[in-house]
Scaffold this motif. Structure first.
Motif, PDB file in Angstrom:
ATOM      1  N   SER B   8      50.033   5.067  -0.997  1.00  0.00           N
ATOM      2  CA  SER B   8      48.629   4.987  -1.419  1.00  0.00           C
ATOM      3  C   SER B   8      48.264   6.337  -2.027  1.00  0.00           C
ATOM      4  CB  SER B   8      47.775   4.684  -0.176  1.00  0.00           C
ATOM      5  OG  SER B   8      46.413   4.671  -0.479  1.00  0.00           O
ATOM      6  N   TYR B   9      47.589   6.334  -3.154  1.00  0.00           N
ATOM      7  CA  TYR B   9      47.157   7.624  -3.697  1.00  0.00           C
ATOM      8  C   TYR B   9      45.878   7.531  -4.502  1.00  0.00           C
ATOM      9  CZ  TYR B   9      50.311   6.048  -7.526  1.00  0.00           C
ATOM     10  OH  TYR B   9      50.979   5.329  -8.479  1.00  0.00           O
ATOM     11  N   ASP B  10      45.157   8.633  -4.456  1.00  0.00           N
ATOM     12  CA  ASP B  10      43.986   8.860  -5.306  1.00  0.00           C
ATOM     13  C   ASP B  10      44.511   9.565  -6.559  1.00  0.00           C
ATOM     14  OD1 ASP B  10      41.791   9.975  -6.587  1.00  0.00           O
ATOM     15  OD2 ASP B  10      40.746  10.454  -4.729  1.00  0.00           O
ATOM     16  N   HIS B  55      44.695   4.789  -9.636  1.00  0.00           N
ATOM     17  CA  HIS B  55      44.914   4.894  -8.191  1.00  0.00           C
ATOM     18  C   HIS B  55      45.905   3.828  -7.717  1.00  0.00           C
ATOM     19  CE1 HIS B  55      41.350   7.297  -8.598  1.00  0.00           C
ATOM     20  NE2 HIS B  55      40.667   6.262  -9.035  1.00  0.00           N
ATOM     21  N   ALA B  56      46.363   3.983  -6.482  1.00  0.00           N
ATOM     22  CA  ALA B  56      47.235   2.959  -5.899  1.00  0.00           C
ATOM     23  C   ALA B  56      46.925   2.789  -4.421  1.00  0.00           C
ATOM     24  CB  ALA B  56      48.703   3.327  -6.076  1.00  0.00           C
ATOM     25  N   ASP B  85      45.639  13.550  -0.835  1.00  0.00           N
ATOM     26  CA  ASP B  85      45.324  12.402  -1.704  1.00  0.00           C
ATOM     27  C   ASP B  85      46.552  11.558  -2.032  1.00  0.00           C
ATOM     28  OD1 ASP B  85      46.282  14.417  -3.314  1.00  0.00           O
ATOM     29  OD2 ASP B  85      44.489  14.566  -4.555  1.00  0.00           O
TER      30      ASP B  85
END
Lengths: 244, 244
Positions: B8-10, B55-56, B85
């Protein structure tokens, strides 16, 4: 005419609500935007300060002007002047004796805790990440000690002035489960400086087992801020609503 | 052994997933963290690139190692090395012939639109703010034209290579109402480069009345990227899930 503003902001990039020397404050940015649009000097009075990094969903403030305007148009003008992390949500005409601070009957604060060991990249600026083992049931039980009318001087960053009344009433302190953790919803007739973060900090110590629930009455009785441990970080705190 | 990562990322602060010269990429940060912990060179292969600012919630990648480890411990070590992030959500052992890209059977993307004229300070980096009058019903009707198997070359930022197959199947394109606006949920067997943002961009033109619904078939037939207008901004897009 007097008007009430309802304001939402991401406090991450600000020194807080109040006008500070040498640092941008949310109050000063909104006051400047109002002066630009209305073309006269004015004072914007908030319901109270929020500290650096604290957020708001429903901060309130009032100002006076004799300029006639459509509220939704002024709101649009202000929002186009303000940075995207400060938004005027509403502008409402109020009685001449309305006061954002002194007319308030209560406030609601939310404090967001992320309990999942995998922190969330998308909420990292809006919650406090709890690491290590944590007993949510202890936190819930501990929270019960704060509901009702108490002298909260042990939980206030105030100088010990005997004449200052440090009694406040917390009407509710609900622990609401949400994705990744919980939020603490505080509703009270008023809160002393840093009171929400100090209570939350103690509840974090209780959940982590660093402080026992049985110690809470002694901490109230001590009338000593230092007994209540460390304040919870600013980023998890939201001024959610000011009640009138 | 081969392992699959779920990540997961910003994307706000990155040049995108893929390794780039002179700019931090998410892939390179995770690959470096893996090499630091496992102490050998390795290649991290993602399911596909995401662009700068995208994003993801559920990006995937694979890598090989002979080092034995407990997945939850490696996850903890990686997350302590990575910036806040970027979070490794899960690490799973997979078959030796698993491939993050080629084994994927489909992908789900979400695109978030904020339709309320008062933008939200807390989601401004994670949605596209729509200004001006907007007809959500037209957007919903227009979305129907994209479901099913089509040649999406008009919606792909690809060079017109006749040998490249630009036919894809969108299984669903759901418009889900949420606080302040809607999200577009795209699920398909695969997506061409910038296809989701290009389709969303056209749907934004349709909702705003700049393009008529009846023009959509002509845009498909034109086989010309320029007919489909401007891509929707990166910040509203999430790679939500990679299906295997």
């Amino acid at each position: 005419m007097r008007y009430k503003l309802i304001i939402s902001y991401d406090g991450t990039n600000y020194s807080g609500w109040q006008v500070q020397k040498n640092a941008p404050s949310i109050q000063s940015l909104i006051q400047n935007a109002l002066q630009t649009v209305l073309r006269h000097p004015l004072n914007l009075t908030g319901s109270g300060r929020t500290d650096a990094g604290v957020h708001a969903k429903g901060q309130t403030a009032h100002f006076d002007t004799d300029i006639h305007f459509e509220p939704y148009r002024l709101r649009g003008s202000l929002n186009s002047l303000l940075p995207a992390d400060i938004r005027i949500v509403d502008i409402l005409p109020v009685a001449a004796d309305f006061h954002a601070r002194y007319s308030a009957s209560g406030k609601v604060y939310h404090y967001h805790l992320h309990l999942d060991p995998i922190s969330d990249p998308f909420t990292k600026l809006y919650c406090h990440q709890v690491f290590g083992s944590f007993d949510l049931e202890k936190l819930k039980k501990g929270a019960g000690y704060f509901i009702g009318t108490h002298d909260f001087i042990s939980f206030a960053n105030v100088k010990d002035e005997p004449q200052k009344d440090t009694t406040r009433t917390i009407k509710r302190l609900d622990i609401i489960e949400q994705k990744g953790g919980v939020r603490l919803e505080f509703e009270g007739n008023g809160f002393l400086y840093k009171m929400v973060r100090n209570i939350t900090g103690l509840l974090l110590d209780i959940g982590a087992g660093r402080v026992q629930i049985e110690e809470i009455p002694q901490i109230f009785e001590a009338r000593d801020r230092r007994k209540a441990g460390t304040a919870a970080p600013a980023q998890g705190l939201f001024l959610y609503e000011v009640k009138y």
